[in-house]
Write an enzyme that holds these catalytic residues in place. Structure first.
Site, short mmCIF file in Angstrom:
data_model
loop_
_atom_site.label_atom_id
_atom_site.label_comp_id
_atom_site.label_asym_id
_atom_site.label_seq_id
_atom_site.Cartn_x
_atom_site.Cartn_y
_atom_site.Cartn_z
N GLU A 202 36.54 55.22 52.69
CA GLU A 202 37.82 55.26 53.40
C GLU A 202 38.78 56.21 52.74
O GLU A 202 39.93 56.35 53.15
CB GLU A 202 38.40 53.85 53.44
CG GLU A 202 37.41 52.86 54.01
CD GLU A 202 37.99 52.10 55.18
OE1 GLU A 202 39.19 51.95 55.27
OE2 GLU A 202 37.19 51.69 56.04
N TYR B 209 45.37 40.26 46.97
CA TYR B 209 45.39 38.84 47.28
C TYR B 209 46.81 38.31 47.11
O TYR B 209 47.29 37.51 47.91
CB TYR B 209 44.44 38.09 46.34
CG TYR B 209 43.01 38.50 46.53
CD1 TYR B 209 42.27 38.05 47.63
CD2 TYR B 209 42.40 39.37 45.63
CE1 TYR B 209 40.97 38.44 47.81
CE2 TYR B 209 41.08 39.76 45.80
CZ TYR B 209 40.37 39.29 46.89
OH TYR B 209 39.07 39.69 47.06
N CYS C 273 37.89 42.80 55.12
CA CYS C 273 37.89 42.02 53.88
C CYS C 273 37.72 42.91 52.66
O CYS C 273 38.18 42.59 51.59
CB CYS C 273 36.73 41.01 53.90
SG CYS C 273 36.43 40.28 55.48
N HIS C 274 37.07 44.04 52.87
CA HIS C 274 36.80 44.92 51.73
C HIS C 274 38.04 45.70 51.28
O HIS C 274 38.03 46.32 50.25
CB HIS C 274 35.68 45.88 52.11
CG HIS C 274 36.01 46.77 53.26
ND1 HIS C 274 35.90 46.36 54.57
CD2 HIS C 274 36.48 48.04 53.29
CE1 HIS C 274 36.27 47.37 55.34
NE2 HIS C 274 36.64 48.39 54.60
N ASN D 294 34.80 33.19 54.61
CA ASN D 294 35.25 33.87 55.82
C ASN D 294 34.25 33.75 56.94
O ASN D 294 33.09 34.08 56.79
CB ASN D 294 35.59 35.33 55.54
CG ASN D 294 34.39 36.25 55.63
OD1 ASN D 294 33.61 36.20 56.57
ND2 ASN D 294 34.23 37.08 54.66
#
Length: 104
Positions: A85, A24, A58-59, A46
């Site tokens: 991922e 962030y 967003c993750h 969002n």
DNA sequence: CGGTTGACCAAGT
DNA sequence: GACTTGGCCAACC
């Protein structure tokens, strides 16, 4: 077209490739502001999601201290996706998140 | 336009 | 190392 602060966050987020993450704070810094909270606030409300056509990951956004942070579907779901991922996570914190950080 | 909120951060206790 | 306090900023009511 003029965008809100939130929209700018999404645009930056879209630049993050799969297997990488950001914080962030990094986003706020990239926008030359200190609105860490506004960034999170933007995600919270969002209008998009990674499932949307916008492909906003967003993750892939975590807190500056390496903790995963929150998520609209729950922190657990977020962790699950990040692991999928290729990002290792331990006790709700990203392992060596610095080396997965995407530099804008 | 003032007050509240929030997926935050850093420093202090 | 866990909890509290103050600060920061945009969006919403």
């Amino acid at each position: 077209m003029k965008q809100t602060f939130s929209q700018r966050c999404y645009s930056l987020l879209k630049q993050v490739p799969r297997g990488k993450i950001t914080t962030y704070k990094a986003i706020a810094n990239a926008l030359h502001t200190k609105a860490y909270r506004a960034v999170g606030n933007a995600m919270n409300k969002n209008p998009f999601s990674f499932s949307d056509g916008g492909n906003v990951p967003c993750h892939r956004v975590i807190k500056s201290n390496g903790e995963v942070g929150g998520f609209f579907s729950g922190t657990a779901a977020k962790i699950k996706m990040l692991k999928a991922e290729g990002i290792p996570i331990k006790n709700n914190k990203v392992v060596d998140f610095e080396k997965y950080l995407y530099q804008f």
